[in-house]
Design a protein around this motif. Structure first.
Motif, PDB file in Angstrom:
ATOM      1  N   SER A   1     -13.392  16.916 -10.198  1.00  0.00           N
ATOM      2  CA  SER A   1     -12.756  16.957  -8.875  1.00  0.00           C
ATOM      3  C   SER A   1     -13.027  15.688  -8.066  1.00  0.00           C
ATOM      4  O   SER A   1     -12.187  15.248  -7.290  1.00  0.00           O
ATOM      5  N   ARG A   2     -14.208  15.070  -8.256  1.00  0.00           N
ATOM      6  CA  ARG A   2     -14.519  13.840  -7.508  1.00  0.00           C
ATOM      7  C   ARG A   2     -13.577  12.701  -7.920  1.00  0.00           C
ATOM      8  O   ARG A   2     -13.133  11.921  -7.088  1.00  0.00           O
ATOM      9  N   LYS A   3     -13.314  12.649  -9.211  1.00  0.00           N
ATOM     10  CA  LYS A   3     -12.406  11.604  -9.709  1.00  0.00           C
ATOM     11  C   LYS A   3     -10.991  11.842  -9.179  1.00  0.00           C
ATOM     12  O   LYS A   3     -10.302  10.904  -8.774  1.00  0.00           O
ATOM     13  N   PHE A   4     -10.600  13.109  -9.171  1.00  0.00           N
ATOM     14  CA  PHE A   4      -9.274  13.444  -8.634  1.00  0.00           C
ATOM     15  C   PHE A   4      -9.213  13.093  -7.141  1.00  0.00           C
ATOM     16  O   PHE A   4      -8.207  12.580  -6.646  1.00  0.00           O
ATOM     17  N   GLY A   5     -10.323  13.356  -6.432  1.00  0.00           N
ATOM     18  CA  GLY A   5     -10.391  12.999  -5.006  1.00  0.00           C
ATOM     19  C   GLY A   5     -10.230  11.511  -4.797  1.00  0.00           C
ATOM     20  O   GLY A   5      -9.530  11.070  -3.874  1.00  0.00           O
ATOM     21  N   MET A   6     -10.857  10.709  -5.679  1.00  0.00           N
ATOM     22  CA  MET A   6     -10.713   9.247  -5.566  1.00  0.00           C
ATOM     23  C   MET A   6      -9.273   8.831  -5.813  1.00  0.00           C
ATOM     24  O   MET A   6      -8.732   7.968  -5.131  1.00  0.00           O
ATOM     25  N   TRP A   7      -8.611   9.488  -6.783  1.00  0.00           N
ATOM     26  CA  TRP A   7      -7.201   9.170  -7.047  1.00  0.00           C
ATOM     27  C   TRP A   7      -6.335   9.475  -5.817  1.00  0.00           C
ATOM     28  O   TRP A   7      -5.449   8.700  -5.465  1.00  0.00           O
ATOM     29  N   LEU A   8      -6.617  10.608  -5.163  1.00  0.00           N
ATOM     30  CA  LEU A   8      -5.848  10.957  -3.958  1.00  0.00           C
ATOM     31  C   LEU A   8      -6.099   9.933  -2.846  1.00  0.00           C
ATOM     32  O   LEU A   8      -5.175   9.537  -2.129  1.00  0.00           O
ATOM     33  N   PHE A   9      -7.360   9.487  -2.710  1.00  0.00           N
ATOM     34  CA  PHE A   9      -7.675   8.448  -1.721  1.00  0.00           C
ATOM     35  C   PHE A   9      -6.915   7.160  -2.045  1.00  0.00           C
ATOM     36  O   PHE A   9      -6.348   6.513  -1.156  1.00  0.00           O
ATOM     37  N   ILE A  10      -6.899   6.806  -3.329  1.00  0.00           N
ATOM     38  CA  ILE A  10      -6.218   5.569  -3.748  1.00  0.00           C
ATOM     39  C   ILE A  10      -4.721   5.651  -3.426  1.00  0.00           C
ATOM     40  O   ILE A  10      -4.133   4.685  -2.940  1.00  0.00           O
ATOM     41  N   ILE A  11      -4.121   6.808  -3.676  1.00  0.00           N
ATOM     42  CA  ILE A  11      -2.687   6.967  -3.382  1.00  0.00           C
ATOM     43  C   ILE A  11      -2.431   6.816  -1.882  1.00  0.00           C
ATOM     44  O   ILE A  11      -1.500   6.116  -1.458  1.00  0.00           O
ATOM     45  N   SER A  12      -3.297   7.431  -1.056  1.00  0.00           N
ATOM     46  CA  SER A  12      -3.098   7.313   0.399  1.00  0.00           C
ATOM     47  C   SER A  12      -3.312   5.880   0.864  1.00  0.00           C
ATOM     48  O   SER A  12      -2.593   5.368   1.724  1.00  0.00           O
ATOM     49  N   ASP A  13      -4.304   5.197   0.257  1.00  0.00           N
ATOM     50  CA  ASP A  13      -4.566   3.805   0.599  1.00  0.00           C
ATOM     51  C   ASP A  13      -3.417   2.898   0.118  1.00  0.00           C
ATOM     52  O   ASP A  13      -3.060   1.919   0.779  1.00  0.00           O
ATOM     53  N   ALA A  14      -2.844   3.254  -1.036  1.00  0.00           N
ATOM     54  CA  ALA A  14      -1.710   2.483  -1.576  1.00  0.00           C
ATOM     55  C   ALA A  14      -0.513   2.589  -0.628  1.00  0.00           C
ATOM     56  O   ALA A  14       0.239   1.622  -0.459  1.00  0.00           O
ATOM     57  N   ILE A  15      -0.357   3.744  -0.007  1.00  0.00           N
ATOM     58  CA  ILE A  15       0.747   3.912   0.945  1.00  0.00           C
ATOM     59  C   ILE A  15       0.510   3.033   2.178  1.00  0.00           C
ATOM     60  O   ILE A  15       1.428   2.389   2.688  1.00  0.00           O
ATOM     61  N   THR A  16      -0.747   2.957   2.627  1.00  0.00           N
ATOM     62  CA  THR A  16      -1.089   2.085   3.766  1.00  0.00           C
ATOM     63  C   THR A  16      -0.784   0.630   3.428  1.00  0.00           C
ATOM     64  O   THR A  16      -0.111  -0.081   4.182  1.00  0.00           O
ATOM     65  N   PHE A  17      -1.293   0.165   2.286  1.00  0.00           N
ATOM     66  CA  PHE A  17      -1.052  -1.217   1.878  1.00  0.00           C
ATOM     67  C   PHE A  17       0.432  -1.453   1.617  1.00  0.00           C
ATOM     68  O   PHE A  17       0.957  -2.522   1.930  1.00  0.00           O
ATOM     69  N   GLY A  18       1.096  -0.450   1.024  1.00  0.00           N
ATOM     70  CA  GLY A  18       2.525  -0.572   0.743  1.00  0.00           C
ATOM     71  C   GLY A  18       3.315  -0.794   2.024  1.00  0.00           C
ATOM     72  O   GLY A  18       4.188  -1.672   2.088  1.00  0.00           O
ATOM     73  N   ALA A  19       2.977  -0.027   3.064  1.00  0.00           N
ATOM     74  CA  ALA A  19       3.677  -0.174   4.347  1.00  0.00           C
ATOM     75  C   ALA A  19       3.435  -1.571   4.930  1.00  0.00           C
ATOM     76  O   ALA A  19       4.365  -2.216   5.436  1.00  0.00           O
ATOM     77  N   LEU A  20       2.190  -2.056   4.833  1.00  0.00           N
ATOM     78  CA  LEU A  20       1.876  -3.396   5.356  1.00  0.00           C
ATOM     79  C   LEU A  20       2.604  -4.495   4.568  1.00  0.00           C
ATOM     80  O   LEU A  20       3.120  -5.451   5.152  1.00  0.00           O
ATOM     81  N   LEU A  21       2.626  -4.336   3.244  1.00  0.00           N
ATOM     82  CA  LEU A  21       3.300  -5.335   2.401  1.00  0.00           C
ATOM     83  C   LEU A  21       4.801  -5.346   2.675  1.00  0.00           C
ATOM     84  O   LEU A  21       5.426  -6.412   2.733  1.00  0.00           O
ATOM     85  N   ILE A  22       5.378  -4.157   2.841  1.00  0.00           N
ATOM     86  CA  ILE A  22       6.815  -4.073   3.132  1.00  0.00           C
ATOM     87  C   ILE A  22       7.106  -4.700   4.500  1.00  0.00           C
ATOM     88  O   ILE A  22       8.081  -5.441   4.661  1.00  0.00           O
ATOM     89  N   ALA A  23       6.220  -4.437   5.482  1.00  0.00           N
ATOM     90  CA  ALA A  23       6.404  -5.035   6.811  1.00  0.00           C
ATOM     91  C   ALA A  23       6.321  -6.563   6.729  1.00  0.00           C
ATOM     92  O   ALA A  23       7.119  -7.276   7.348  1.00  0.00           O
ATOM     93  N   TYR A  24       5.360  -7.056   5.933  1.00  0.00           N
ATOM     94  CA  TYR A  24       5.212  -8.514   5.764  1.00  0.00           C
ATOM     95  C   TYR A  24       6.469  -9.104   5.126  1.00  0.00           C
ATOM     96  O   TYR A  24       6.997 -10.125   5.586  1.00  0.00           O
ATOM     97  N   ALA A  25       6.953  -8.430   4.047  1.00  0.00           N
ATOM     98  CA  ALA A  25       8.159  -8.918   3.355  1.00  0.00           C
ATOM     99  C   ALA A  25       9.364  -8.870   4.287  1.00  0.00           C
ATOM    100  O   ALA A  25      10.206  -9.778   4.269  1.00  0.00           O
ATOM    101  N   TRP A  26       9.436  -7.833   5.102  1.00  0.00           N
ATOM    102  CA  TRP A  26      10.540  -7.677   6.070  1.00  0.00           C
ATOM    103  C   TRP A  26      10.568  -8.870   7.031  1.00  0.00           C
ATOM    104  O   TRP A  26      11.616  -9.462   7.278  1.00  0.00           O
ATOM    105  N   LEU A  27       9.386  -9.229   7.544  1.00  0.00           N
ATOM    106  CA  LEU A  27       9.295 -10.373   8.467  1.00  0.00           C
ATOM    107  C   LEU A  27       9.609 -11.681   7.746  1.00  0.00           C
ATOM    108  O   LEU A  27      10.287 -12.560   8.266  1.00  0.00           O
ATOM    109  N   ARG A  28       9.118 -11.792   6.505  1.00  0.00           N
ATOM    110  CA  ARG A  28       9.286 -13.032   5.734  1.00  0.00           C
ATOM    111  C   ARG A  28      10.770 -13.291   5.438  1.00  0.00           C
ATOM    112  O   ARG A  28      11.244 -14.416   5.585  1.00  0.00           O
TER     113      ARG A  28
END
Lengths: 115, 215
Positions: B32-59
C-alpha cells in the motif's frame, strides 16, 4: 510486463545501463534538433515527442513500471493523460493570443484576380 | 493473526497489523505504501503538467519571447545537469538492486552517490540562477521586455529544484534508516520512485525551457 504481482527482483544493473545510454542519446538528439530547427511550433512538436520517449523510458525501467501489474499501469496512466488532455484543451488559445498581439504582422494575402 | 507474524507480500516482508481482524489484499498486488507513492506521483505529475502547459502556452503565444540561453554557457550547463540527473536515476536503481540483495553497505554507497549527484545538480542549477540574476532577470522584470519570462522560468525551475532538495533530504533519511536496519527493500524502492520522477520531469523542462529559448 511481467507476471501479475512480480516485482523487479532482477539484481543485475546491465539492462538499466542500456536505458541510461538511450535516455542520454534522446537528450542529445533534442540538442541537435534545437540547433537546426527554425520554426518554433515544429521545434516544439519534435522536442515534446522526444521528451515523451525519454520520459517513457525513465518510467518503464528506472521507475520499474514495466515490472508491475498491468492493472496498475492501466489505472494510473490513462487518468494522467485524461487530466493533462483536459488542460491542453485550452492550448489553441495560445495561437489566437499570438495573432491578437499588436506587433503581429500576418502574411499579405494575394488578391483574387478581377474578372 | 499474531502481531508478530511475518507476512510476505510482493517481494517484501513486514509485520502484520496487530489491530486487523482479517487480511485485506492490497490493490494491484503491490504494498500500500508503494501504491500511495504512485498516487502522489500522479498528483504531482498533474501539477507539473499544468505548469509545463502554462509555460508552453506563454512560449508559443508570445511574439517576442526572450532567447537568453547561450550555447557555450547555459545550454552546455543544462546538458551537463541532464546527464547528472539521469545518472543519479541509474545510481538509485543500483541502490534498489543492492537493497533487494540485502547488501546494506552497497545500498548505502549507491544512495550516497545519488545524493552527491543530486547536490551537484542543485549547485549547477543555482549557478545558472545566479547568472540570470546577474543579467538582471527578476520575477517580473528582465532586460528583454517580456516581464512574464522571469515568473514562468523561476516558477517552473523553482518547483523542480524544490523537489530535488526534498529528494536529497528524503534520501539522507533513507540512508540513516538503511544503516539502522529500519527499512525494507521496498522502502528503498519507494524512495527510488520519487527520485526517478524528479528526473522524469526534467526530461520535459530541459527541452521546453532551455532548448526552445537558446540563442
Amino acid at each position: 510486463m511481467n507476471a501479475p504481482g512480480a516485482t523487479s527482483n532482477d539484481t543485475s544493473l546491465k539492462p538499466f545501463v542500456g536505458v541510461w545510454f538511450a535516455v542520454i542519446a534522446v537528450n542529445l538528439i533534442e540538442l541537435l534538433v534545437a540547433t537546426k530547427a527554425t520554426d518554433t511550433r515544429v521545434l516544439f512538436g519534435i522536442l515534446m515527442a522526444l521528451a515523451l520517449i525519454a520520459a517513457g523510458l525513465v518510467m518503464a525501467f528506472f521507475m520499474h513500471l514495466k515490472y508491475e501489474r498491468r492493472s496498475l499501469v492501466l489505472s494510473l496512466i490513462p487518468v494522467l493523460i485524461f487530466v493533462l488532455f483536459m488542460t491542453i484543451e485550452m492550448f489553441p488559445d495560445s495561437a489566437r493570443l499570438h495573432r491578437m498581439h499588436p506587433q503581429y504582422q500576418p502574411l499579405p494575402k494575394q488578391q483574387p484576380a478581377q474578372q | 493473526m499474531s502481531s508478530h507474524q511475518a507476512v510476505s507480500h510482493a517481494g517484501d516482508t513486514f509485520l502484520a497489523n496487530p489491530f486487523a481482524t482479517h487480511a485485506i489484499p492490497a490493490p494491484y498486488a503491490i504494498p500500500s505504501r508503494k501504491f500511495g507513492m504512485w498516487l502522489f506521483i500522479i498528483s504531482d505529475a498533474i501539477t507539473f503538467g499544468a505548469l509545463l502547459i502554462a509555460y508552453a502556452w506563454l512560449r508559443i503565444g508570445s511574439v517576442e519571447w526572450p532567447h537568453p540561453f547561450e550555447f557555450s554557457t547555459s545550454i552546455l550547463n543544462a546538458t551537463v545537469m541532464t546527464v547528472v540527473l539521469v545518472t543519479s536515476s541509474l545510481t538509485m536503481v543500483g541502490a534498489i538492486t543492492a537493497a533487494k540483495r540485502a547488501d546494506r553497505s552497497k545500498a548505502t554507497l549507491w544512495l550516497l552517490g545519488t545524493i552527491a549527484l543530486g547536490v551537484t545538480f542543485a549547485v549547477l542549477h543555482l549557478r545558472e540562477w545566479f547568472g540570470m540574476f546577474h543579467e538582471g532577470v527578476k520575477l517580473f522584470q528582465n532586460p528583454w521586455g517580456t516581464p512574464v519570462f522571469g515568473a514562468a522560468f523561476f516558477g517552473l525551475t523553482g518547483l523542480h529544484i524544490l523537489h530535488v532538495t526534498g529528494g536529497v533530504i528524503y534520501l539522507l533519511v533513507v540512508v540513516a534508516l538503511v544503516q539502522g536496519k529500519k527499512i525494507s527493500s521496498n522502502g528503498v524502492e519507494i524512495a527510488g520512485l520519487y527520485w526517478c520522477f524528479v528526473d522524469l520531469v526534467w526530461m520535459f523542462i530541459y527541452p521546453m525551457v532551455y532548448l526552445m529559448s537558446a540563442k
